[in-house]
Design a protein around this motif. Structure first.
Motif, mmCIF file in Angstrom:
data_model
loop_
_atom_site.group_PDB
_atom_site.id
_atom_site.type_symbol
_atom_site.label_atom_id
_atom_site.label_comp_id
_atom_site.label_asym_id
_atom_site.label_seq_id
_atom_site.Cartn_x
_atom_site.Cartn_y
_atom_site.Cartn_z
ATOM 1 N N LEU A 96 0.828 -1.208 0.000
ATOM 2 C CA LEU A 96 0.000 0.000 0.000
ATOM 3 C C LEU A 96 0.863 1.259 0.000
ATOM 4 O O LEU A 96 0.577 2.228 -0.704
ATOM 5 N N ALA A 97 1.935 1.227 0.801
ATOM 6 C CA ALA A 97 2.756 2.422 0.988
ATOM 7 C C ALA A 97 3.706 2.691 -0.168
ATOM 8 O O ALA A 97 4.008 3.856 -0.465
ATOM 9 N N GLU A 155 -3.627 -0.092 -8.161
ATOM 10 C CA GLU A 155 -5.023 0.310 -8.293
ATOM 11 C C GLU A 155 -5.860 -0.383 -7.226
ATOM 12 O O GLU A 155 -6.799 0.199 -6.674
ATOM 13 N N ALA A 156 -5.521 -1.643 -6.951
ATOM 14 C CA ALA A 156 -6.209 -2.413 -5.921
ATOM 15 C C ALA A 156 -5.272 -3.475 -5.385
ATOM 16 O O ALA A 156 -4.366 -3.936 -6.090
ATOM 17 N N ILE A 157 -5.485 -3.850 -4.143
ATOM 18 C CA ILE A 157 -4.712 -4.917 -3.520
ATOM 19 C C ILE A 157 -5.683 -5.933 -2.932
ATOM 20 O O ILE A 157 -6.673 -5.568 -2.292
ATOM 21 N N THR A 188 -7.319 -9.379 11.439
ATOM 22 C CA THR A 188 -6.229 -8.592 12.007
ATOM 23 C C THR A 188 -5.685 -7.607 10.979
ATOM 24 O O THR A 188 -5.439 -6.432 11.279
ATOM 25 N N THR A 189 -5.490 -8.092 9.751
ATOM 26 C CA THR A 189 -5.025 -7.224 8.667
ATOM 27 C C THR A 189 -5.997 -6.083 8.426
ATOM 28 O O THR A 189 -5.600 -4.912 8.320
ATOM 29 N N GLN A 190 -7.270 -6.392 8.342
ATOM 30 C CA GLN A 190 -8.293 -5.382 8.084
ATOM 31 C C GLN A 190 -8.338 -4.351 9.210
ATOM 32 O O GLN A 190 -8.551 -3.159 8.967
ATOM 33 N N GLY A 191 -8.115 -4.809 10.449
ATOM 34 C CA GLY A 191 -8.128 -3.890 11.577
ATOM 35 C C GLY A 191 -7.003 -2.876 11.539
ATOM 36 O O GLY A 191 -7.105 -1.791 12.129
ATOM 37 N N LYS A 192 -5.909 -3.209 10.837
ATOM 38 C CA LYS A 192 -4.770 -2.294 10.743
ATOM 39 C C LYS A 192 -4.973 -1.224 9.683
ATOM 40 O O LYS A 192 -4.286 -0.209 9.686
ATOM 41 N N LYS A 195 -8.691 1.850 4.240
ATOM 42 C CA LYS A 195 -8.071 1.634 2.927
ATOM 43 C C LYS A 195 -9.066 0.924 2.009
ATOM 44 O O LYS A 195 -9.162 -0.302 1.995
ATOM 45 N N CYS A 196 -9.807 1.698 1.252
ATOM 46 C CA CYS A 196 -10.847 1.121 0.405
ATOM 47 C C CYS A 196 -10.281 0.380 -0.796
ATOM 48 O O CYS A 196 -11.013 -0.330 -1.491
#
Length: 260
Positions: free
Chosen positions: A61-62, A67-69, A81-85, A89-90
């Protein structure tokens, strides 16, 4: 060796809360993986295969022009856990699935990344074939995995007390290259590196492996409980090689860049 996928899923699900506290090696390897390429030239749709708690997802991401991940993992708690971090990030999509059965359309991904996850797949030749299916023309697969020298000290110590498999076996660079060629990848670059980690005791090493969810998960393993006497014999065999009151554990990491 046949890996028990049910136990793999259970192990990593249970380790989601402890993984980050002991994942220094995984983070170091992930950074080296991205440094091996020019991440700023990455674009389109990128797949983080076996994303774990999202370290590599965040790095992509950084540092990429994505365009998408897609963050994909077999353990739902790891994905959570990943989503909580990165809740805001849409551009990140989350999929709970097995890397050996990708629920993705053909030629839909520009780049596949995987950091120390593919060693948990039973049939890497099948995995590579499916990854090639989902990659677009000119797409690339970039991954790290453990090599056969990983934890050889622990394996040798166990071998002094019984004949069971207590340590997972890992593919060599030559085997990985053959699997990639058979799957149709071209210009594969493989680089092996040894990481030597010190521990104050064998128990600390084994506790770290448990926190990572990387304890032994071979189907058909010894069903009998290991006795305290046998465990102590193994520990004594390992600690014969102590240096400055510490043991060492070897982790062989193979980094791979393969293009379609």
């Amino acid at each position: 060796m046949i890996l028990d996928k049910v136990r793999i899923k259970q192990s990593f699900s249970a380790a989601s809360l402890t993984y980050d506290s002991v994942a220094g090696l995984q983070r170091a390897v992930g950074r080296e993986l991205l440094h091996a390429i020019d991440a700023t030239r990455l674009n389109g749709t990128l797949l983080d295969l076996g994303c774990g708690t999202g370290f590599l997802t965040g790095e992509l991401l950084a540092h990429s022009n994505h365009e998408a991940i897609i963050a994909l993992d077999i353990a739902l708690s790891m994905l959570q856990t990943t989503q909580g971090k990165m809740p805001d990030k849409c551009s990140v999509n989350y999929i709970c699935a097995d890397a050996e059965h990708l629920p993705l359309a053909g030629q839909s991904i520009d780049g596949v990344f995987s950091n120390l996850a593919l060693q948990w797949c039973r049939n890497l030749d099948v995995v590579f074939t499916d990854i090639k299916r989902v990659l677009k023309p000119e797409g690339q697969l970039i991954f790290s995995t453990f090599g056969p020298q990983t934890l050889h000290e622990l394996k040798s110590a166990w071998a002094t007390v019984d004949s069971y498999n207590h340590v997972n076996a890992f593919y060599s660079a030559a085997q990985l290259k053959l699997f990639l060629q058979q799957a149709g990848f071209k210009n594969s670059q493989l680089k092996s590196k040894l990481f030597i980690s010190p521990y104050d005791s064998v128990w600390m090493l084994m506790q770290e492996l448990k926190y990572l969810g990387a304890q032994q998960v071979i189907a058909g393993r010894n069903k009998k409980m290991t006795t305290k006497t046998v465990m102590q014999q193994m520990i004594s065999a390992y600690e014969k090689h102590k240096v400055s009151d510490q043991i060492s554990a070897t982790f062989e990491v193979i980094n791979v860049i393969a293009k379609v």
